[in-house]
Design an enzyme around this catalytic site. Structure first.
Site: not given
Length: 554
Positions: A310, A376, A426
């Site tokens: 990430e 995300k 994440c």
């Protein structure tokens, strides 16, 4: 024979005096202390403890037995809260590292924030215990009963069939709520400790909350059996004991079942771990050094798929250094390698301003001018967006935080050699229902799961192993392999059965190479998500409220 003093006092006792006596007979302080210690010990059930599921089962047996000592819903709720506080304060203490070490928050404030957060999390096991007590325990005694029998309000609960199923249902429902309310925080859901435990086989059927339901039920049934045996009721004890053992046996056998099948050719993958220090990401020199390091790692050797962590490239995608972008495009075209890298997304306005920042993954495929993008969706509170009314809290930390835009709940997969990949970033992979939904609703269901993350925020703590354990549960639930590329650890390859087949040491620079076989097909959990365990739990709790033994006594 003369009455004893105690007998004469009981005959003269008024309802008010009886209530006072009941209050005096409240659970002693050490009862709640023992529950808190048991909760703290339960942290040892989770990673990095090997086969911690068995320890968790033993601690849940103690926890339920301890609950049955309580005398009303208040003492039950306090017992659940004490257990939860002990579990969470020892299980997520690494949040202190992110707030104090990397966020610059004063140690007393960071410690207070951690305690307040764990107190909030403890409300959910308290809720579970309170619901259980209403379904399976006591209600207010009949009018006049307090005067005749002052101890009628202070009787301990008795382990019953109603109680066992009510405890399992209330526990699963409370964990689901904890993973949903205020965007959710399902970390340390009890089912995660079972990935190497006796109940892991239920994961493809009912998911992590269903595994927690099974755990609570087996523990309650064992307490029910032990209690009946202790009171010399050996024959009635056989039924709950037999059911508990049957559920354990099924959990051990279910992993032999096959829910998905191999699909498409195996992929040769390279997972990169740059070990970039977190504090360097906020400095220009550190950003340039990270870009140079990842360019070296990416172009060192070809593969079907190369994945960075990430925000490995900690700049806006449109402002990446031109030499870096050209080097990646040239390498992909010349070697046939697909590259998936983390960077910051956004939209450039005509006047040069940036709007709609996103935490994104971008994908290059050989000889293709299209740039794949995943934004995300499930953002981290206080990390990627500031909840309403908490700007003051964020201002206490010396971290350049802002509000990111959210991606769509279901986004198209990244295609590599006809193998669709479902990517997430994440802690999105701690929400199993969202991954199941992506697989269920995508017109091209993915055969491989990919998680790119940066856990450097939490230092060299148990958070790294806990997150890897969570990823393993996602593989069990979906019957798909998982690829994890992390900045500092734990970079790993997980097969479709939840087993770690390769892993890099934490806090090292390295590349993990592996061949990964994708799968096709849906497990029962992917098909129904959390609906099964929620429906069963709500029905059983409704029956417990309506027909439980406590209601009949009332």
């Amino acid at each position: 024979m003369a009455d004893s003093l105690f007998s004469r006092l009981r005959r003269r006792m008024t309802p008010a005096t009886a209530t006072a006596l009941t209050d005096e007979r409240a659970m002693p302080w050490w009862h709640y202390l023992a529950a808190c210690v048991a909760g703290a010990a339960n942290t040892l059930s989770f990673a990095p403890t090997p086969h911690g599921g068995w320890l968790e089962l033993a601690l849940f047996v103690f926890f339920f037995a301890w609950l049955t000592r309580t005398t009303n819903w208040k003492s039950a709720a306090l017992t659940g809260a004490a257990f939860g506080f002990g579990n969470f304060v020892t299980g997520v203490w690494w949040l202190y590292v992110s707030m104090h070490v990397y966020g610059g928050m004063a140690a007393p404030l960071a410690g207070a924030a951690l305690v307040l957060f764990t107190l909030y999390l403890a409300l959910y096991p308290a809720l579970a215990a309170a619901i259980w007590s209403f379904c399976a325990g006591h209600v207010r005694p009949r009018q006049g009963e307090s005067e005749r029998n002052p101890q009628s309000q202070s009787r301990p609960f008795s382990p019953t069939w109603h109680g066992s199923f009510a405890f399992a249902s209330a526990w699963a429902l409370s964990e689901w709520l904890r993973g949903t309310v205020f965007t959710g925080f399902p970390w340390l859901a009890s089912g995660y400790a079972q990935v190497d435990g006796p109940l892991a086989g239920y994961a493809p059927l009912v998911g992590v909350y269903g595994v927690g339901w099974m755990l609570a039920l087996v523990a309650a049934l064992l307490v029910q059996a032990f209690t009946r045996t202790w009171h010399s009721r050996r024959l009635p004890a056989l039924a709950p004991a037999a059911l508990a053992l049957a559920l354990l046996a099924a959990g051990l056998v279910l992993p032999l079942a096959t829910w998905t099948t191999s699909a498409n050719v195996p992929l040769k993958v390279r997972l990169l771990q740059g070990n970039v220090k977190q504090e360097m990401k906020f400095e220009r020199a550190g950003m340039l050094a990270a870009i140079d390091e990842y360019q070296r790692l990416i172009t060192a050797q070809p593969a079907d798929l190369i994945i960075t962590p990430e925000t490995a490239i900690p700049v806006l995608a449109q402002t990446m250094p031109e030499p870096f972008a050209l080097a990646l495009r040239r390498f992909a075209d010349q070697t046939g390698s697909a590259i998936l890298f983390g960077a910051i997304g956004g939209t450039l306005t005509p006047d040069g301003q940036v709007s709609g920042y996103t935490n994104s993954l971008f994908g290059l495929t050989p000889h293709s001018g299209e740039l794949y993008r995943y934004d995300k969706h499930h953002l981290v509170p206080f990390g990627e967006f500031v909840p309403w009314g908490f700007r003051w809290f964020v201002d206490l930390m010396d971290i350049p935080l802002g509000d990111f835009a959210r991606g769509a709940p279901v986004q198209r997969p990244f295609l590599v050699h006809n193998q669709p990949l479902a990517v997430d970033i994440c802690y999105e992979d701690i929400f199993g229902e969202e991954i199941a939904r992506t697989l269920r609703e995508s017109p091209m269901p993915a055969g491989v799961l990919v998680n790119a993350t940066n856990l450097a925020w939490f230092g060299d703590t148990i958070a790294l192993d806990q997150h890897l354990q969570i990823a393993r549960m996602r593989s069990l639930e979906t019957g798909r392999p998982m690829l994890r590329a992390t900045n500092t650890g734990a970079t790993a390859v997980i097969d479709a059965h939840g087993k770690v087949t390769g892993r890099l040491p934490a806090y090292t620079v390295g590349v993990l190479e592996a061949n990964v076989q994708g799968t096709a097909g849906n497990t029962p959990y992917v098909t129904s998500g959390n609906n099964t365990v929620l429906a069963v739990s709500l029905v059983l709790l409704a029956l417990g409220f309506a027909f439980g033994p406590g209601r009949r006594r009332g």
